[in-house]
Design a protein around this motif. Structure first.
Motif: not given
Length: 456
Positions: A308-332
């Motif tokens: 589960t991701l916590l952040a100050e903004s939706a933009e930070d969530i989206g950026r981290a989600q994109r990075e995580l998909t690159r290493v196989g962590i596909d869906r928070p």
């Protein structure tokens, strides 16, 4: 006239390349998030007619299969790679036409993997660029130890032969365009620079200036730790990665966050380390959005554990989600935006811990406080020296070795502060009293802390 565009994936230290002419192009070693590639091709006004993999990657999930499916491009994969999907099996000498006067020629360059293949871009029959993947890097080579320990020395020798082949067959002006080496753990050593040529590498690359025995000895002695998630990347790429889903995760409220923590899931706070130390959900872990969340989170998390991701903004969530998909962590599993007041529902105060400098650590020692110093740098960094009396627990091992941390207040440090913040959050979640040293390691000596180096 040809063009080559590099697409950086900075968090992983990798580059993909879009290359072609006025109408058509090839993508070499595409990233998982292929929307970036499609946007660049649209900007160039070219059609992607080929997608080429230099090898089955061990450090990230490829978007090649999906990119080829969406564009109708021919998917070029080394013939020696065992994969579970249809592709164009590429052998040494294969020539792939791209655009008028442009072609891509395959050159077998085993070493990083047994099947590794480089691709030479030719214009009018003359080589102009070499996409060297994990073979010839800028000032280094790709590491040979990611496939199978028993093959490491054999692959290291093959790596030496492969880069010598490239140097012998290509003229000095040919641009060298690797996938790895810009901070990637797939590089066998630290590399500097962002552009190079065959001629420049012939003059300075250790693989091209050392004989094979000295090269292999030096290479094997300098290999660094391998991120744990690498073990999952090769099988994912060989099996055929699914299409990436970057839609926003479901939003979680405070009660759900508490339930997920109680269930042993990972709740990851992406805020900066200063804000996290000042106040956070007890049990959450700090991986800064502006750091390397993909590398260190994927390295440390038990594989498959919900996040589960916590952040100050939706933009930070989206950026981290994109990075995580690159290493196989596909869906928070879920996400939440705001701050600790939004994420804690039972009226308890946010958890917190102290931050300090090496000067603060020296002062605490001078006062005779019960201080435990934990160094979370990697083995290769520690080898250059450490604080006297410190305990060495690399950050990627700390969560599994908490029992080895002695009793007392723990001052945790790395080389600059980011990994110390991760480690401090792990220790805090385990109930330890902790101080995160947010300081550059050079300041340890300036603060008067006794340092130990090998030989003294």
């Amino acid at each position: 006239m040809f063009f080559v565009d590099a697409l950086e994936t900075e968090g992983l230290g990798n580059r993909s390349h879009l290359a072609g002419g006025t109408r058509a192009a090839v993508v070499v070693d595409p990233p998982r998030d292929i929307d970036r590639v499609l946007a660049e091709a649209a900007r160039r006004g070219v059609r992607i007619v080929a997608v080429a993999e230099t090898h089955v990657h061990n450090d990230y999930v490829s978007g090649g299969l999906e990119l080829a499916r969406l564009t109708g491009a021919r998917y070029l994969v080394p013939a020696g790679a065992e994969v579970a999907y249809a592709r164009v099996p590429v052998a040494d000498g294969h020539v792939e036409p791209l655009d008028e006067g442009l072609a891509l020629r395959a050159v077998a360059t085993p070493g990083h993997t047994p099947h590794h293949t480089s691709y030479v871009l030719e214009e009018g029959g003359r080589a102009v660029a070499a996409f060297t993947g994990g073979s010839l890097l800028i000032g280094s080579v790709g590491r040979p130890d990611l496939v199978e320990p028993r093959l490491t020395e054999e692959l290291a020798r093959a790596q030496h032969a492969s880069v010598h082949r490239l140097a012998a067959e290509l003229h000095d002006e040919v641009a060298v365009m690797p996938t790895h080496g810009f901070g990637s753990f797939c590089s066998s050593s630290r590399t500097d620079g962002t552009h190079s040529t065959i001629g420049a590498e012939k003059a300075s690359n250790p693989a091209l200036v050392q004989d094979v025995d000295n090269f292999v000895t030096t290479l094997l002695a300098g290999l660094d730790d391998v991120p744990a998630y690498y073990a999952h990347m090769g099988p994912a790429n060989a099996g055929g990665p699914a299409a990436v889903d970057l839609t926003a995760p479901r939003r979680a409220d405070a009660d759900e966050i508490a339930r997920r923590l109680a269930a042993g899931e990972w709740v990851v706070d992406l805020r900066n380390r200063v804000a996290f130390a000042a106040g956070h959900v007890a049990g959450s872990l700090n991986f800064e959005a502006d750091g390397q969340p993909a590398t260190y989170l994927a390295w440390m998390i038990p594989w498959g554990r919900p996040v589960t991701l916590l952040a100050e903004s939706a933009e930070d969530i989206g950026r981290a989600q994109r990075e995580l998909t690159r290493v196989g962590i596909d869906r928070p599993a879920a996400a939440a935006v705001g701050g600790p007041a939004d994420w804690i529902s039972d009226g308890t105060r946010p958890a917190s811990f102290a931050r300090g400098t090496f000067a603060d650590l020296a002062a605490a020692r001078a006062r005779g406080e019960d201080v435990i110093v934990v160094d979370v740098r990697r083995d290769s960094e520690r080898a250059d020296g450490w604080i006297e009396g410190s305990v060495h627990l690399p950050v990627h091992q700390l969560h599994r070795r908490l029992a080895e941390v002695p009793d007392g207040t723990v001052w945790v440090h790395c080389a600059g502060g980011m990994r110390a913040a991760i480690a401090a959050s792990v220790l805090d979640a385990a109930g330890r009293e902790v101080v995160a040293v947010d300081d550059g390691y050079a300041a340890a000596a300036e603060a008067g802390l006794a340092l130990v180096t090998r030989g003294n």
